[in-house]
Design a protein around this motif. Structure first.
Motif, short mmCIF file in Angstrom:
data_model
loop_
_atom_site.label_atom_id
_atom_site.label_comp_id
_atom_site.label_asym_id
_atom_site.label_seq_id
_atom_site.Cartn_x
_atom_site.Cartn_y
_atom_site.Cartn_z
N ILE A 504 0.84 -1.20 0.00
CA ILE A 504 0.00 0.00 0.00
C ILE A 504 0.88 1.25 0.00
N PHE A 505 1.97 1.20 0.76
CA PHE A 505 2.90 2.32 0.80
C PHE A 505 3.49 2.59 -0.58
N ILE A 506 3.84 1.54 -1.31
CA ILE A 506 4.41 1.71 -2.66
C ILE A 506 3.42 2.43 -3.57
N ILE A 507 2.15 2.06 -3.49
CA ILE A 507 1.12 2.72 -4.30
C ILE A 507 1.05 4.21 -3.98
N PHE A 545 11.88 11.23 -3.02
CA PHE A 545 13.10 10.42 -3.00
C PHE A 545 13.21 9.64 -1.70
N ALA A 546 12.75 10.22 -0.59
CA ALA A 546 12.75 9.50 0.69
C ALA A 546 11.83 8.30 0.61
N GLY A 547 10.66 8.47 -0.01
CA GLY A 547 9.73 7.35 -0.18
C GLY A 547 10.33 6.24 -1.01
N ILE A 548 11.02 6.61 -2.10
CA ILE A 548 11.68 5.60 -2.95
C ILE A 548 12.79 4.90 -2.16
N GLY A 549 13.55 5.68 -1.37
CA GLY A 549 14.59 5.08 -0.54
C GLY A 549 14.03 4.12 0.49
N TRP A 550 12.87 4.48 1.04
CA TRP A 550 12.24 3.60 2.04
C TRP A 550 11.78 2.29 1.40
N ILE A 551 11.34 2.35 0.16
CA ILE A 551 10.96 1.12 -0.55
C ILE A 551 12.19 0.22 -0.69
N TRP A 552 13.33 0.83 -1.03
CA TRP A 552 14.57 0.04 -1.12
C TRP A 552 14.91 -0.58 0.23
N PHE A 553 14.75 0.20 1.31
CA PHE A 553 15.05 -0.28 2.65
C PHE A 553 14.18 -1.47 3.01
N LEU A 554 12.89 -1.37 2.72
CA LEU A 554 11.95 -2.47 3.02
C LEU A 554 12.29 -3.70 2.19
N ASP A 555 12.65 -3.48 0.93
CA ASP A 555 13.01 -4.61 0.06
C ASP A 555 14.30 -5.26 0.53
N TYR A 556 15.26 -4.45 0.99
CA TYR A 556 16.53 -4.97 1.50
C TYR A 556 16.29 -5.94 2.65
N TRP A 557 15.37 -5.58 3.53
CA TRP A 557 15.06 -6.42 4.69
C TRP A 557 13.94 -7.42 4.40
#
Length: 567
Positions: A504-507, A545-557
């Motif tokens: 939902i966050f990604i959307i 950009f922070a939102g995109i970075g957070w998506i990367w962070f969630l995917d990393y974990w």
């Protein structure tokens, strides 16, 4: 220049200053993490950093090497420095350590206090500790005893040993004791509360039956640490012997190894607590220690042991000495060797599973921390988390301040508009009469061309929703936070459902990207028609950009539901 125009100009300047401060605070907060760690490491010799890297901490003084264990004086000097250092760094009141080799106890020492209010020092022979998941080793040892007696078989479907309830046949492959001992049964680790400050739990049978987690993968595929799996093994001991788990461990392991100050009973028997008290532990807050509570658990086979370090030394020596301690045997040599041998491995470079024990390789990524990529380090991950959190958090402060200031300005402007209302209406009526039909059409075309792309507060609400949904995700993912905030709160859900939240966050992030693009297109139209200033556009782009970075962070974990491994 009119007063109204001057106020607007001052308002824009204040926003620009606030935005600059916002950016500085954001980057400063995240960079502090890197600076603090780098400064600590720069002041230390290379050898010392390597020695302590596995603990992810470096002492500030007393540069000493890891000692030779055969030199007891050197070993004790090292422990006398390093253990108090750890207690200080971790804000811990007391600790204890024992060192054994083969069938000999080399060192057994206590440090600090077991009760600072009563000035009681830690005693390695009598001070009780709740040892948590170390309890699991006693469950696995008991299982292997029953395997030796041919009461249990490691490769038999565990449902054949369960009479009170059955594990669902979700997959064709049945779960066996082999899978339970290697944590490969495929159970989902749920968030059922397993620790309480009061004895509110029922029997082991009731807890396992009422909180049976779903099977999310076939057994034998992947190691996934399972408290439920260990507790289930403990219940199989009860089912196969007809003896309560605590009594079986007491009779067949604790008494045999002279572990006379150890017990799985909850609450503890009086003879263990009358001299040293109940092991409540202490927690540190605001430069002061406060007494905790005796943690009752509903899964005693996984976390219910209370013991002393001297008793644990006996258990260690028995395992290191082919299952025997001073002529008292708990397991045969062949069984001990089987328990300590590799039984399952996910990847050749990863630690493997023995029966209840982890087997670490010297060159595994767990030990060889220096081989990890720069973005895998704790400092980067923590700094990145603080950076993103700061951007979102300071954005709320920025918009609240902006909103409050805007409301005040709006109230003032409304008063002035009321005074000019009658005059303005008369002028508009006069202008409408003089305007021809063609002029109106041309005016409409011009207005359409200069119509702002950002016409509502939806972009801001999207960001607020992003922040809110991440807060909800954090509270659900770490339910212990809610138990601290809401007394009596008890929560249990499937992690599959929780991991839908990042989707939902990604959307929502996609929505902010669209609005950010529209915001930059808006810069081409007449300034008087814009909804956003240049600083608004820069600020909103940073949030994107922070939102995109957070998506990367969630995917990393591995925290994005549809892409999470094993989901």
């Amino acid at each position: 220049m009119s007063k109204t125009r001057l106020k607007v100009k001052n308002y824009i300047r204040k926003k620009e200053k606030f935005t600059i401060i916002f950016l500085l605070l954001t980057f400063l907060s995240s960079s502090l993490v890197f600076l603090s760690e780098n400064n600590t490491l720069k002041n230390q010799p290379e050898g010392l950093i390597d020695n302590f890297r596995k603990n992810d901490m470096v002492p500030n003084q007393a540069y000493i090497e890891i000692p030779d264990i055969s030199n007891l004086t050197q070993l004790e000097d090292f422990l006398d420095y390093f253990i108090p250092f750890l207690l200080s760094e971790l804000d811990t009141m007391g600790g204890v350590i024992s060192v054994v080799k083969d069938d000999a106890l080399l060192i057994s020492k206590g440090y600090g206090f077991s009760d600072i209010e009563r000035n009681k020092p830690v005693n390695p022979n009598s001070t009780l500790f709740r040892v948590g998941s170390v309890s699991k080793l006693f469950t696995w040892t008991a299982i292997m005893q029953l395997v030796e007696q041919e009461i249990l078989d490691l490769d038999t479907d565990i449902n054949e040993y369960l009479n009170a309830f059955q594990v669902p046949e979700t997959f064709p492959e049945p779960i066996t004791l082999n899978h339970l001992l290697t944590h490969t049964a495929g159970f989902e680790e749920t968030y059922a509360r397993i620790i309480s400050d009061t004895d509110v739990y029922g029997s082991l049978e009731e807890e396992l039956k009422n909180h049976l987690p779903p099977r999310v993968r076939p057994p034998g595929i992947m190691t996934s640490y399972s408290n439920y799996g260990t507790a289930l093994a403990g219940f199989i001991i009860e089912e196969s012997t007809g003896i309560k788990y605590e009594e079986y461990i007491e009779e067949n392991i604790l008494r045999v190894l002279d572990m006379n100050r150890s017990s799985f009973d909850q609450p503890l028997p009086l003879n263990l607590t009358e001299d040293t008290g109940i092991p409540t532990g202490f927690y540190y807050d605001s430069h002061q220690f406060y007494e905790g509570f005796f943690d009752y658990t509903n899964i005693a086979p996984a976390a219910g042991l209370s013991t002393t370090v001297d008793d644990m030394a006996n258990f260690m020596m028995a395992h290191l000495n082919n299952g025997t301690l001073r002529e008292h045997q708990i397991l045969h040599n062949d069984t001990i060797q089987e328990m300590h041998s590799q039984q399952f491995i996910t990847h050749p470079q990863f630690p493997s599973m023995c029966y209840g024990f982890h087997f670490y390789l010297n060159d595994s990524p767990v030990v060889a921390f220096e081989k990890l990529a720069w973005y895998d380090t704790n400092s980067f991950q923590l700094g990145f988390f603080i950076l993103i959190s700061s951007i979102f958090g300071l954005s709320i402060i920025y918009w609240l301040g902006k909103g409050i200031f805007g409301i005040v300005q709006e109230i003032k402007e409304r008063k002035k508009r009321k005074e000019r209302k009658t005059t303005n209406i008369s002028k508009e009526l006069l202008n409408q009469k003089e305007t021809t039909k063609s002029d109106i059409q041309i005016s409409n075309v011009f207005k359409e061309k200069n119509k702002p792309k950002i016409t509502s507060s939806l972009p801001y609400w999207l960001v607020f929703a992003e922040i809110l949904i991440n807060v909800i995700f954090g509270l659900l993912f770490f339910p212990n936070l809610l138990t601290r905030l809401i007394p009596g709160y008890d929560f249990e859900t499937s992690i599959n459902k929780i991991l839908i939240i990042p989707i939902i966050f990604i959307i929502m992030v996609i929505g902010t990207i669209i609005y950010a693009i529209l915001g930059w297109f808006e810069s081409k139209i007449d300034k008087s028609k814009r909804k956003w200033t240049l600083w608004d556009q820069i600020h909103y782009s940073i949030i994107v950009f922070a939102g995109i970075g957070w998506i990367w962070f969630l995917d990393y974990w591995n925290l994005i539901g549809l892409f999470s491994e094993g989901i």
